[in-house]
Design an enzyme around this catalytic site. Structure first.
Site, PDB file in Angstrom:
ATOM      1  NE  ARG A  87     -11.942 -50.721 -44.600  1.00 26.69           N
ATOM      2  CZ  ARG A  87     -12.956 -49.954 -45.001  1.00 26.69           C
ATOM      3  NH1 ARG A  87     -13.988 -50.464 -45.640  1.00 26.69           N
ATOM      4  NH2 ARG A  87     -12.941 -48.648 -44.778  1.00 26.69           N
ATOM      5  CG  HIS A 145     -14.778 -50.170 -51.217  1.00 29.06           C
ATOM      6  ND1 HIS A 145     -13.644 -50.375 -50.485  1.00 29.06           N
ATOM      7  CD2 HIS A 145     -15.642 -49.559 -50.356  1.00 29.06           C
ATOM      8  CE1 HIS A 145     -13.803 -49.919 -49.249  1.00 29.06           C
ATOM      9  NE2 HIS A 145     -15.019 -49.413 -49.154  1.00 29.06           N
TER      10      HIS A 145
HETATM   11  P1  NAP Z   1     -18.341 -48.997 -35.554  1.00 20.95           P
HETATM   12  O1  NAP Z   1     -19.453 -48.055 -35.257  1.00 20.95           O
HETATM   13  O2  NAP Z   1     -17.022 -48.790 -34.916  1.00 20.95           O
HETATM   14  O3  NAP Z   1     -18.888 -50.461 -35.216  1.00 20.95           O
HETATM   15  C1  NAP Z   1     -18.063 -51.577 -35.211  1.00 20.95           C
HETATM   16  C2  NAP Z   1     -18.827 -52.748 -34.616  1.00 20.95           C
HETATM   17  O4  NAP Z   1     -18.011 -53.921 -34.684  1.00 20.95           O
HETATM   18  C3  NAP Z   1     -19.185 -52.543 -33.132  1.00 20.95           C
HETATM   19  O5  NAP Z   1     -20.446 -53.081 -32.839  1.00 20.95           O
HETATM   20  C4  NAP Z   1     -18.089 -53.336 -32.427  1.00 20.95           C
HETATM   21  O6  NAP Z   1     -18.465 -53.810 -31.140  1.00 20.95           O
HETATM   22  C5  NAP Z   1     -17.909 -54.495 -33.369  1.00 20.95           C
HETATM   23  N1  NAP Z   1     -16.600 -55.125 -33.193  1.00 20.95           N
HETATM   24  C6  NAP Z   1     -15.370 -54.579 -33.375  1.00 20.95           C
HETATM   25  N2  NAP Z   1     -14.405 -55.490 -33.116  1.00 20.95           N
HETATM   26  C7  NAP Z   1     -15.051 -56.626 -32.751  1.00 20.95           C
HETATM   27  C8  NAP Z   1     -14.617 -57.905 -32.335  1.00 20.95           C
HETATM   28  N3  NAP Z   1     -13.312 -58.207 -32.268  1.00 20.95           N
HETATM   29  N4  NAP Z   1     -15.548 -58.831 -32.028  1.00 20.95           N
HETATM   30  C9  NAP Z   1     -16.861 -58.537 -32.098  1.00 20.95           C
HETATM   31  N5  NAP Z   1     -17.361 -57.333 -32.456  1.00 20.95           N
HETATM   32  C10 NAP Z   1     -16.443 -56.392 -32.782  1.00 20.95           C
HETATM   33  O7  NAP Z   1     -18.080 -49.044 -37.122  1.00 20.95           O
HETATM   34  P2  NAP Z   1     -19.111 -48.696 -38.310  1.00 20.95           P
HETATM   35  O8  NAP Z   1     -19.196 -47.237 -38.507  1.00 20.95           O
HETATM   36  O9  NAP Z   1     -20.376 -49.458 -38.080  1.00 20.95           O
HETATM   37  O10 NAP Z   1     -18.308 -49.296 -39.565  1.00 20.95           O
HETATM   38  C11 NAP Z   1     -17.969 -50.666 -39.629  1.00 20.95           C
HETATM   39  C12 NAP Z   1     -17.001 -50.898 -40.761  1.00 20.95           C
HETATM   40  O11 NAP Z   1     -17.679 -50.838 -42.006  1.00 20.95           O
HETATM   41  C13 NAP Z   1     -15.889 -49.854 -40.905  1.00 20.95           C
HETATM   42  O12 NAP Z   1     -14.853 -50.057 -39.993  1.00 20.95           O
HETATM   43  C14 NAP Z   1     -15.458 -50.062 -42.326  1.00 20.95           C
HETATM   44  O13 NAP Z   1     -14.438 -51.044 -42.336  1.00 20.95           O
HETATM   45  C15 NAP Z   1     -16.694 -50.622 -43.016  1.00 20.95           C
HETATM   46  N6  NAP Z   1     -17.241 -49.702 -44.043  1.00 20.95           N
HETATM   47  C16 NAP Z   1     -17.407 -50.184 -45.302  1.00 20.95           C
HETATM   48  C17 NAP Z   1     -17.925 -49.352 -46.289  1.00 20.95           C
HETATM   49  C18 NAP Z   1     -18.136 -49.876 -47.699  1.00 20.95           C
HETATM   50  O14 NAP Z   1     -18.497 -49.091 -48.581  1.00 20.95           O
HETATM   51  N7  NAP Z   1     -17.961 -51.151 -47.940  1.00 20.95           N
HETATM   52  C19 NAP Z   1     -18.290 -48.035 -45.981  1.00 20.95           C
HETATM   53  C20 NAP Z   1     -18.089 -47.585 -44.701  1.00 20.95           C
HETATM   54  C21 NAP Z   1     -17.569 -48.425 -43.721  1.00 20.95           C
HETATM   55  P3  NAP Z   1     -18.831 -52.786 -29.938  1.00 20.95           P
HETATM   56  O15 NAP Z   1     -20.176 -52.192 -30.335  1.00 20.95           O
HETATM   57  O16 NAP Z   1     -18.930 -53.634 -28.760  1.00 20.95           O
HETATM   58  O17 NAP Z   1     -17.732 -51.764 -29.922  1.00 20.95           O
END
Ligand code: NAP
Length: 314
Positions: A229, A277
């Site tokens: 993000r 995006h």
């Molecule tokens: P997710 O499954 O919730 O994974 C988030 C990861 O970030 C987890 O490993 C989490 O740790 C870690 N994390 C969260 N807060 C943290 C912190 N303060 N310090 C260290 N690690 C932290 O999310 P996801 O499905 O992989 O998606 C990730 C993000 O990608 C979404 O939230 C969205 O913003 C973005 N996204 C972008 C696109 C695009 O087209 N650009 C598309 C889809 C999503 P834990 O494993 O320990 O919980």
């Protein structure tokens, strides 16, 4: 009577009807309808809704809601608007989305790994110059965020011969990926990584994480790929790091404000590759299948999918 499931959204009509039709096809035992098609009486009978960036006032009319299923993976918008509400929030976790994101991560890591920005720049001034080749095994990639998208991306980089480390909040064990947690290990990781890939969600903890102090810790001439993000990056700190040569290049797909304004200095920067995006678009087909399966399981077995942790923010 079939359970009534509304689709609450602020999308354009075509996109909303596409989602509603795809969900209806997957939920033949439910009465799937656009929010605008519900009567006042029906609104107070709804227990579950599917949402896509819903208006707060619309959701507030569904007074008996137990949970909502978002069709997006990122939840920072819905958390900002609806986390105070008593119902649970479930986000999309789609293996297809992870596959699409891992493809984008691999593509843009390769772009940086094979020096494409620099060859493009050399071409613009008709310069014939062969840069030294670096083996993928000597290229250290740090993936920040090891969730649904980060883990798949890290493994795809491993499959392509890169040295990969990852950073997350809780400890992980992923074969061939060196996994770290905590602020101190982040500093150590930043000082060693050649390419940093951001796949963290936007939360109070990750907002502004990539500030001046962050960029001061990165290895000189490292590159950044931001597919998480926009607001995780402090734009002025990023520009300073690029202008001072601390960072060599940044590939940016997400921005604090989207669409990015035409006067933004990011557009014209020689060392920024800017994307609108597009790294991992949600597939209506696979997402509606997953959302429908979650709703079906809840209605037939009473099992709710894992919901967003409102205290953590993701
Ligand atoms: P997710 O499954 O919730 O994974 C988030 C990861 O970030 C987890 O490993 C989490 O740790 C870690 N994390 C969260 N807060 C943290 C912190 N303060 N310090 C260290 N690690 C932290 O999310 P996801 O499905 O992989 O998606 C990730 C993000 O990608 C979404 O939230 C969205 O913003 C973005 N996204 C972008 C696109 C695009 O087209 N650009 C598309 C889809 C999503 P834990 O494993 O320990 O919980």
């Amino acid at each position: 009577m079939r359970p009534l499931i509304p689709f609450v959204h602020q999308l354009d009509d075509y996109e909303a009807e596409q989602w509603c039709a795809a969900l209806a096809a997957q939920l033949p035992d439910c009465d799937m309808r656009l929010f605008s098609q519900l009567s006042a009486v029906e609104k107070i009978q709804v227990g579950v809704a599917v949402v896509a960036n819903p208006a707060v006032d619309d959701v507030a009319q569904l007074t008996q809601l137990k949970w909502v299923h978002s069709v997006w993976a990122g939840v920072e918008g819905i958390m900002a608007n609806l986390s105070h509400q008593p119902f649970e929030i479930v986000r999309l976790t789609d293996p297809q989305l992870a596959q699409t994101m891992s493809e984008a991560v691999l593509a843009w890591v390769m772009y940086l790994h094979r020096d494409m920005p620099q060859y493009r720049q050399q071409q613009s001034v008709s310069e014939w110059r062969q840069l030294a080749y670096t083996d993928a095994a000597d290229r250290h990639i740090a993936v920040l965020g090891l969730g649904n998208l980060g883990q798949r991306s890290a493994l795809r980089l491993v499959d392509n011969g890169f040295r990969v480390s990852g950073w997350s909040r809780s400890a992980k064990h992923i074969e061939s990926v060196a996994c770290y947690t905590g602020e101190q290990s982040l500093s150590a990781l930043l000082s060693q990584a050649d390419i940093i890939v951001n796949l963290l969600p936007l939360t109070p903890d990750t907002q502004g994480l990539m500030d001046r102090a962050f960029f001061q810790q990165v290895k000189t001439r490292a590159a950044l790929i931001n597919f998480g993000r926009g607001a995780t990056v402090v734009e002025s700190a990023l520009l300073a790091a690029l202008d001072q040569g601390q960072l060599s290049h940044a590939v940016l797909d997400v921005f604090a404000q989207e669409p990015l304004q035409s006067q933004s200095p990011l557009w014209g920067h020689a060392n920024i590759t800017l994307l609108p995006h597009i790294s991992a678009p949600t597939s209506v087909t696979t997402a509606s299948r997953i959302v429908a399966a979650n709703i079906h399981r809840y209605l037939t077995q009473g099992i709710m999918p894992e919901s967003v942790d409102k205290a953590r923010g993701y």
